[in-house]
Design an enzyme around this catalytic site. Sequence first.
Site, PDB file in Angstrom:
ATOM      1  N   CYS A 326       1.455  -3.045  -0.390  1.00 19.59           N
ATOM      2  CA  CYS A 326       2.252  -4.194   0.033  1.00 19.59           C
ATOM      3  C   CYS A 326       3.412  -4.420  -0.937  1.00 19.59           C
ATOM      4  CB  CYS A 326       1.359  -5.417   0.194  1.00 19.59           C
ATOM      5  SG  CYS A 326       2.105  -6.720   1.197  1.00 19.59           S
ATOM      6  N   HIS A 439      -3.526  -3.757   3.374  1.00 23.76           N
ATOM      7  CA  HIS A 439      -4.586  -4.315   2.536  1.00 23.76           C
ATOM      8  C   HIS A 439      -5.923  -3.881   3.136  1.00 23.76           C
ATOM      9  CE1 HIS A 439      -2.011  -6.853   0.102  1.00 23.76           C
ATOM     10  NE2 HIS A 439      -1.424  -7.299   1.193  1.00 23.76           N
TER      11      HIS A 439
END
Length: 503
Positions: A326, A439
């Site tokens: 991310c 994630h």
Amino acid sequence: MVQGTASSVGKSLLTAALCRIFNEDGYRVVPFKSQNMALNSFVTEEGLEMGRAQVFQAEAARIKPQVKMNPILLKPTADSHAQVIIQGAVHGNMTAQEYHQFKPQLKSMLRDIYLDLETSNDIVVIEGAGSPAEINLRDQDIVNMGMAEIADSPVILVGDIDRGGVFASLYGTIMLLEESERSRVKGILINKFRGDLKILEPGLKMLEELINIPVIGVIPYERFDIEDEDSLSDRLQQKNHQESDISIAIIRLPHISNFTDFHLLEQMEGVNVNYIGRNQSIGRPDMIIIPGSKNTIGDLKYLQEVGLAAEIIEVHKTGTMICGICGGYQMLGNRILDPNHVESPEGEIQGLGLLDVETNFESEKVTTQVSGKILDHKLLEEIECGGIEVKGYEIHMGRTLRGATIKPFVKIEERLSKPVDDFDGAINEAGTVFGTYLHGIFDEISLVEKIINGLLMKKGLPTIQQRNCSLEELKDREYSRLAKVVRENIDMKYIYKILEGEA
């Protein structure tokens, strides 16, 4: 309702334990926390964002996480500022004062959500936050006694004896409550006890006489491999000095988010996971991971200022594997653009330049569950990862564009349970640097084992045997172990009396 004398006394784990106990006893049970402040979040099947504490509590209750279990999530972005997420969607950024004034508007929403949970379940286990004795916040409270009043809920107060001063903290908390609040407290729990219970018992009796509330359990100190916010925060401050075959360095960003991504890595035998921060050298690990961030530009500037950025680049030259997740993926690129100042007053910052990608911040936040397969890549030119199925969730404000010659890392096949034809992430030609928005990608044990075994083979060491169970199965065992420890050390008959209104 489970309240505590302070943060980190064990409210989240005890809430999870009660959820599993009630589930084992045949009840439909659901966790609830009106307001959570955390950088670790989760995306539901509907693409809504919620705190991870209620996710593991839902897992303990053997139900799917739903955003109504945590309708308000505060994600700190800077000192005294936070992104306010209401029912899974971004409401806006607020200062502490602005949010304090805004809170009364949320009470009717909380009442409606709680009533919905109450009518569709046998038991709702509510978790408080911090301490109910924050007298300066009492008038606008919606998470401790304010929530107990909304739900008309009895309260169990938890104290942490491992820190010392448990009797003073319990007595002081009770004395600072108003009489109407004090009458809600039906029992006291002592958590994290080590030692001889007989030595403690006289103190318990004296406390009961002072506050006229029974102590209904003393929970022994025990470590559990559960993604509890407090234990994860503690691990960020620790440095592991144990000898191991494989060393993984995770960069401890000031605004690190979703460090639950590394739970499985920390469980792998022979793997040493260290969180590297200011005034610490990365050294020569086998792998570096740059995690997610709630303030990507600010954290990238931090890496540059403290010298960690330069050190990462130097370690890269040795062929060490580097991964970004991310915000960490965004940092690995050539530059990050923020023309609308979504995250920072600065419009542009140079990245680490290890991946030929560029990120442009946008005001619309992406929150989605995804699944797919890793493309036909070789990490470190040796580790075959192609075809491994992965799933996870995205939480980000930016869009990242790959350069003309760089390849994506993952083929996305499903987004929010609908088929798609998309790609995620990037990987360099040598397979030494890769990034992804997913994630939870390291929750896939097949991928983790491939990487660890590849690193072992690179060092000429024997590989590890494949596990026969998933991360979900490992967690489920821990929830049952947690429930067993709590059940054996708490007066469950009295708990059920509280539920029946007889206490």
